[in-house]
Design a protein around this motif. Structure first.
Motif, PDB file in Angstrom:
ATOM      1  N   HIS A  12      -6.512   0.040 -18.623  1.00 44.37           N
ATOM      2  CA  HIS A  12      -6.552  -0.174 -17.465  1.00 44.37           C
ATOM      3  C   HIS A  12      -5.646   0.358 -16.618  1.00 44.37           C
ATOM      4  O   HIS A  12      -5.736   0.323 -15.436  1.00 44.37           O
ATOM      5  N   ASP A  60      -3.438 -17.418  -5.932  1.00 44.24           N
ATOM      6  CA  ASP A  60      -3.062 -15.839  -6.931  1.00 44.24           C
ATOM      7  C   ASP A  60      -2.794 -15.432  -6.326  1.00 44.24           C
ATOM      8  O   ASP A  60      -2.730 -15.056  -4.864  1.00 44.24           O
ATOM      9  N   ARG A  62      -2.109 -12.273  -5.327  1.00 41.19           N
ATOM     10  CA  ARG A  62      -2.854 -11.198  -4.553  1.00 41.19           C
ATOM     11  C   ARG A  62      -2.997 -11.702  -3.342  1.00 41.19           C
ATOM     12  O   ARG A  62      -2.975 -10.639  -2.154  1.00 41.19           O
ATOM     13  N   LEU A 131      -2.027  -5.634 -16.703  1.00 39.48           N
ATOM     14  CA  LEU A 131      -3.349  -5.924 -15.777  1.00 39.48           C
ATOM     15  C   LEU A 131      -4.636  -6.051 -16.841  1.00 39.48           C
ATOM     16  O   LEU A 131      -4.728  -5.452 -17.872  1.00 39.48           O
ATOM     17  N   SER A 132      -5.237  -6.796 -16.445  1.00 43.21           N
ATOM     18  CA  SER A 132      -7.052  -7.623 -17.453  1.00 43.21           C
ATOM     19  C   SER A 132      -8.100  -6.080 -16.925  1.00 43.21           C
ATOM     20  O   SER A 132      -7.645  -5.881 -15.565  1.00 43.21           O
ATOM     21  N   GLN A 135      -8.949  -6.880 -13.160  1.00 46.32           N
ATOM     22  CA  GLN A 135      -7.935  -7.254 -12.334  1.00 46.32           C
ATOM     23  C   GLN A 135      -7.356  -5.762 -11.547  1.00 46.32           C
ATOM     24  O   GLN A 135      -7.543  -4.874 -10.759  1.00 46.32           O
ATOM     25  N   VAL A 138     -10.548  -4.108  -9.186  1.00 48.47           N
ATOM     26  CA  VAL A 138     -10.302  -4.964  -8.318  1.00 48.47           C
ATOM     27  C   VAL A 138      -9.426  -4.183  -7.484  1.00 48.47           C
ATOM     28  O   VAL A 138      -9.303  -3.427  -6.879  1.00 48.47           O
ATOM     29  N   ALA A 139      -8.128  -3.697  -8.714  1.00 51.05           N
ATOM     30  CA  ALA A 139      -6.935  -2.925  -7.793  1.00 51.05           C
ATOM     31  C   ALA A 139      -7.431  -1.235  -7.094  1.00 51.05           C
ATOM     32  O   ALA A 139      -6.952  -0.865  -6.474  1.00 51.05           O
ATOM     33  N   GLU A 191      -0.897  -3.075  -3.022  1.00 52.28           N
ATOM     34  CA  GLU A 191      -1.653  -2.665  -4.212  1.00 52.28           C
ATOM     35  C   GLU A 191      -0.455  -1.782  -5.029  1.00 52.28           C
ATOM     36  O   GLU A 191      -0.428  -2.277  -5.807  1.00 52.28           O
ATOM     37  N   GLN A 194       2.384  -4.320  -7.077  1.00 52.87           N
ATOM     38  CA  GLN A 194       1.299  -4.705  -8.250  1.00 52.87           C
ATOM     39  C   GLN A 194       1.102  -3.635  -9.212  1.00 52.87           C
ATOM     40  O   GLN A 194       2.119  -4.030 -10.972  1.00 52.87           O
TER      41      GLN A 194
END
Ligand code: ATP
Ligand code: MG
Lengths: 283, 306
Positions: A12, A60, A62, A131-132, A135, A138-139, A191, A194
């Motif tokens: 990930h 969230d 984000r 991060l899952s 996630q 999406v990132a 971004e 994160q």
């Protein structure tokens, strides 16, 4: 096959990290070229506040990250001249914003029963290994969109950055491009926060771009090099952090970036001195 | 396109035709006025520049010369009167105009080569990035690179065009910017003080080049200048702005005592020195025709050692 790339959390991190680094490299090149690195720095403070505000209101993180960075990026453009935020505007806004961040952090940790006490630390220093899969997906998608946006506006933005008056006379929408770029900077900062955290975003934006500009004076080559270096440094950092225990990934990534920049600086200085002494010998 | 003479080669001045000519005007102002910040800079300006004409815009600092250029570009709306450029409203055909804004040096830290800056003048307004790719793209790219190299050679900048532009001298940067204005083969050139920061031999060479571009290639050239002397041999017309009005005509008609006296409303004399240079005496502002900015720079002090 996937086992080769290590455990899921590392996969990930690689997925999100690669896309984020490429975006930061492209955006960073123009930040350095336009002398707007300070803007990126200010937006990282905004990212901190935005994320904690979202957490404080039970959203969230984000959502807060993107809303705050993009919103403030556009606001700075509007206050500054011609879509370029100037230093005074940034200086006045960002200290205040950082103070708000501290306020939201207190609000969050004191009012939310589910509060994660380390939220502040996570936002400040990043959590790319946390991060899952969703996630990371999406990132990566957002970062790829930022990359495509940068590539689309790259040439007219270069024209507008280098030669604003001529570009404007030629019909390049200088002001609009300035805003568009700030929006992409905002998204990219959100971004990168994160990945490496609000405090360290600046390194990812500035170091690869600065290195690339020292290696070549061809603008599009430098742009590609900046993105390439950022990705390579991201991989090196993730690899190091995974291999060596107790090495936080943000530290490893930025150490790699700073090391490469320093090496290029030293190499350049040595070459300059040699060139000068050779010139001396000729005359 | 006809092969151009290089800047360093001598270009014979052609006999200037009467001005304004009757040809279809490339730039046409009728009763035009400019207002900036609530102040009228000039009014009732009539001006007509045809294809292939070389016209200088003269006048003291702050009189609105740059504003006139911006009005023609459509960057600044005319407060009154009519302005037509290349057969349409100003701003409509700017892709056919080569523009050199008034001097702005590049930041010393700008790490972009001179060729890249010239190249931006050719296709900098296109979206996307230049992609290495198919044969058709490659051919177009080679044509573009050849054109960029050609104009850089024309202005005599080949020797330093591959160095970062921020590290070049003011005059070297200026020559590359002239190349940038020429690179698209424009129909109209608008140059705001292009001779600024050039030494005397190079002022003469650039003036000769521009005269050639106008007379041999049919490009209309409008040039803002403070010193008319390097240009005199090539000029078809002069626009002299002062006191909110303009006098237009051939250099002989405009740069003489009676015409300038009428413009200023006080006695003005134009003297001709033994080496043919014009000096305006008695104008209320600092001497306007002869370099008011460079008055501290004696004309013989700089030799062309480049
Ligand atoms: N954006 C602006 N806002 C307010 N005033 C302006 C603006 N731009 C120009 N001016 C004023 O308009 C006047 C004319 O300016 P302009 O640049 O056209 O002068 P110029 O004739 O080109 O002078 P110079 O020889 O110094 O280049 C000046 O007094 C200037 O202060
Ligand atoms: Mg001016």
């Amino acid at each position: 096959m996937t086992a080769l790339l290590g455990p899921p959390f590392l996969q990930h991190a690689l997925l999100a990290g690669t896309a984020i680094a490429a975006a930061a490299g492209l955006v960073g090149y123009f930040l350095v070229l336009r002398a707007q690195v300070f803007t990126g720095d200010a937006l990282s403070h905004v990212a901190f506040t935005g994320a904690l505000a979202a957490l404080a209101f039970g959203l969230d993180a984000r959502v807060g990250l993107f809303a705050a960075t993009i919103g403030i990026a556009v606001l700075m453009g509007a206050l500054g001249r011609r879509g370029r935020a100037d230093d005074v505007v940034i200086g006045s806004v960002f200290a205040w914003i950082l103070g708000m961040g501290v306020f939201f952090l207190t609000l969050y940790t004191t009012t939310r029963s589910t509060a994660n006490g380390a939220a502040g630390v996570t936002v400040l220093f990043g959590s790319i290994f946390g991060l899952s899969g969703a996630q990371a997906g999406v990132a990566a998608a957002v970062a790829v969109a930022v990359c495509l946006g940068m590539l689309l506006i790259a040439r007219p933005l270069l024209f507008a950055s280098v030669d604003e008056a001529v570009a404007a006379a030629r019909g390049v929408p200088v002001r609009l491009l300035g805003y568009g770029f700030l929006v992409l900077v905002g998204a990219c900062t959100a971004e990168a926060t994160q990945a490496v955290g609000a405090l360290l975003v600046l390194g990812l934006l500035a170091a690869p771009a600065g290195t690339a500009q020292r290696l070549t004076h061809r603008p599009f080559l430098a742009l590609a090099l900046s993105a390439g270096l950022a990705v390579a440094e991201m991989w090196a950092g993730l690899g190091l952090s995974y291999a060596i225990p107790h090495t936080p990934p943000s530290f490893a990534i930025l150490a790699a970036a700073a090391l490469v920049y320093a090496a290029v600086l030293v190499a350049g200085a040595v070459r300059d001195r040699r060139g000068r002494s050779r010139q001396h010998a000729v005359t | 396109m006809t092969p151009l003479t290089r800047l360093d080669d001598a270009v014979q001045p052609s006999a200037p035709p009467a001005w304004p000519s009757t040809g279809d005007p490339v730039v046409c102002l009728r009763g035009a006025a400019a207002r900036v910040g609530g102040r009228t800079l000039w009014r009732d300006v009539d001006l007509s520049v045809a294809a292939g004409e070389f016209v200088a815009v003269l006048g003291p600092n702050g009189v609105g010369k740059s504003t006139l250029v911006k009005t023609i570009l459509g960057l600044q709306p005319a407060a009154a009167g009519e302005v037509r450029v290349l057969g349409g409203r100003p701003g409509r055909a700017n892709h056919r105009i080569g523009y050199l804004p008034q001097r702005r040096g590049f930041d010393a830290t700008l790490r972009i080569r001179g060729v890249d800056v010239v190249r931006l003048g050719l296709d900098g307004d296109r979206w996307g990035i230049p992609l290495p790719g198919s044969a058709r793209f490659a051919r177009r790219r080679r044509a573009a690179e050849a054109r960029v190299a050609e104009v850089i050679d024309l202005v005599g900048a080949t020797g330093y065009a591959h160095r970062p532009i921020g590290q070049l001298s003011g005059g070297e940067q200026q020559r590359l910017l002239i190349a940038q204005a020429l690179v698209r083969r424009p129909a109209l050139l608008l140059l705001d003080e292009p001779l600024d920061s050039l030494d005397l031999p190079n002022q003469g060479a650039v003036a000769a080049l521009l005269g050639h571009v106008a007379h041999a290639e049919g490009v209309s050239v409008m040039i803002v200048a403070h010193d008319v002397n390097p240009l005199l041999a090539y000029l078809d017309g002069v626009v002299y702005l002062a006191h909110g009005a303009a006098v237009t005509g051939t250099p002989d008609e405009v740069i003489n005592g009676p015409a300038l006296s009428r413009l200023y409303g006080s006695p003005v004399e134009v003297l001709c020195t033994s080496d043919g240079r014009l000096v305006v005496v008695g104008a209320p502002e600092p001497p306007a025709v002869h370099a008011d900015r460079h008055a501290d720079r004696p004309s013989g002090a700089r030799d062309g050692s480049r």
